[in-house]
Motif scaffolding. Structure first.
Motif, mmCIF file in Angstrom:
data_model
loop_
_atom_site.group_PDB
_atom_site.id
_atom_site.type_symbol
_atom_site.label_atom_id
_atom_site.label_comp_id
_atom_site.label_asym_id
_atom_site.label_seq_id
_atom_site.Cartn_x
_atom_site.Cartn_y
_atom_site.Cartn_z
ATOM 1 N N GLY A 32 40.558 4.719 -48.619
ATOM 2 C CA GLY A 32 39.378 3.918 -48.904
ATOM 3 C C GLY A 32 39.299 3.553 -50.371
ATOM 4 N N ILE A 33 38.153 3.036 -50.763
ATOM 5 C CA ILE A 33 37.961 2.584 -52.141
ATOM 6 C C ILE A 33 37.523 3.755 -53.009
ATOM 7 C CG2 ILE A 33 36.610 1.089 -53.657
ATOM 8 C CD1 ILE A 33 36.357 -0.841 -51.253
ATOM 9 N N ALA A 34 38.254 3.957 -54.087
ATOM 10 C CA ALA A 34 37.853 4.942 -55.094
ATOM 11 C C ALA A 34 37.225 4.155 -56.236
ATOM 12 C CB ALA A 34 39.068 5.733 -55.581
ATOM 13 N N ARG A 35 36.204 4.733 -56.837
ATOM 14 C CA ARG A 35 35.528 4.006 -57.913
ATOM 15 C C ARG A 35 34.941 4.975 -58.928
ATOM 16 N NH1 ARG A 35 33.369 4.090 -53.361
ATOM 17 N NH2 ARG A 35 31.306 4.840 -52.911
ATOM 18 N N GLY A 36 34.741 4.446 -60.089
ATOM 19 C CA GLY A 36 34.078 5.181 -61.149
ATOM 20 C C GLY A 36 33.381 4.169 -62.032
ATOM 21 N N MET A 85 38.653 12.594 -52.719
ATOM 22 C CA MET A 85 39.061 11.983 -51.454
ATOM 23 C C MET A 85 40.391 12.543 -50.951
ATOM 24 S SD MET A 85 38.100 8.026 -52.402
ATOM 25 C CE MET A 85 38.365 7.308 -50.780
ATOM 26 N N GLY A 86 41.091 13.319 -51.792
ATOM 27 C CA GLY A 86 42.393 13.866 -51.412
ATOM 28 C C GLY A 86 43.542 12.911 -51.661
ATOM 29 N N ALA A 87 43.346 11.953 -52.560
ATOM 30 C CA ALA A 87 44.368 10.930 -52.817
ATOM 31 C C ALA A 87 45.466 11.441 -53.743
ATOM 32 C CB ALA A 87 43.715 9.696 -53.440
ATOM 33 N N ASP A 88 46.652 10.907 -53.535
ATOM 34 C CA ASP A 88 47.782 11.130 -54.443
ATOM 35 C C ASP A 88 47.861 10.013 -55.474
ATOM 36 O OD1 ASP A 88 48.812 13.394 -52.972
ATOM 37 O OD2 ASP A 88 49.578 11.961 -51.499
ATOM 38 N N ALA A 89 47.310 8.849 -55.098
ATOM 39 C CA ALA A 89 47.422 7.682 -55.973
ATOM 40 C C ALA A 89 46.276 6.721 -55.717
ATOM 41 C CB ALA A 89 48.752 6.963 -55.729
ATOM 42 N N TYR A 110 37.948 0.500 -60.195
ATOM 43 C CA TYR A 110 38.056 0.647 -58.746
ATOM 44 C C TYR A 110 39.471 0.363 -58.274
ATOM 45 C CZ TYR A 110 37.747 -4.464 -58.645
ATOM 46 O OH TYR A 110 37.983 -5.808 -58.831
ATOM 47 N N GLY A 111 39.778 0.856 -57.101
ATOM 48 C CA GLY A 111 41.089 0.643 -56.492
ATOM 49 C C GLY A 111 41.132 1.308 -55.127
ATOM 50 N N THR A 112 42.279 1.232 -54.495
ATOM 51 C CA THR A 112 42.465 1.791 -53.160
ATOM 52 C C THR A 112 43.101 3.173 -53.272
ATOM 53 O OG1 THR A 112 42.767 -0.440 -52.272
ATOM 54 C CG2 THR A 112 43.495 1.394 -50.885
ATOM 55 N N ALA A 113 42.385 4.186 -52.795
ATOM 56 C CA ALA A 113 42.899 5.549 -52.802
ATOM 57 C C ALA A 113 43.849 5.716 -51.632
ATOM 58 C CB ALA A 113 41.739 6.551 -52.695
ATOM 59 N N VAL A 114 45.026 6.292 -51.892
ATOM 60 C CA VAL A 114 46.034 6.460 -50.863
ATOM 61 C C VAL A 114 46.670 7.843 -50.946
ATOM 62 C CG1 VAL A 114 46.583 3.984 -50.743
ATOM 63 C CG2 VAL A 114 47.895 5.476 -52.267
#
Length: 117
Positions: A32-36, A85-89, A110-114
């Motif tokens: 999903g979308i990660a943001r700060g 979110m448990g993302a690696d990137a 912002y970006g897409t957490a994967v």
């Protein structure tokens, strides 16, 4: 972004890139979308000095520094959100700036957490 080398069980730091991919890695899952974000306000001292600079021209270094600090803070919050979110990137990373009200600006990272395989 902490360096976790040499700490057993510690997670590797989140990779942040403006690209759609992480070279040499495959995306296993889109989370999903990660943001700060951060909202920063000007203050009289900087405004006064900036006003003087407007008279003579040139870069307004007080605001350049303020915005650079805000971008770093927003990026740090993005990384923290991606870690939650448990993302690696985070791929397709971007910054956005908007005015909230006179004298205040929001910096959004912002970006897409994967998860990578």
């Amino acid at each position: 972004m902490n360096n976790t080398a040499g700490h057993p069980g510690a997670r590797a730091p989140v990779i942040v890139t403006m690209a759609d991919i992480v070279p040499g890695r495959d995306v296993a899952e889109v989370l999903g979308i990660a943001r700060g974000s951060v909202v920063r306000a000007r203050f009289f001292g900087r405004d006064f000095i900036a006003g003087l600079r407007n008279l003579v021209g040139g870069e307004v270094t007080e605001y350049t520094k303020l915005l650079a600090e805000a971008r770093e803070q927003a990026l740090g919050r993005l990384v923290a959100h991606a870690e939650e979110m448990g993302a690696d990137a985070v791929v397709t990373f971007r910054f956005s700036t908007s005015s909230v009200m006179e004298g205040n600006a929001e910096i959004l990272a912002y970006g897409t957490a994967v998860r990578l395989s």
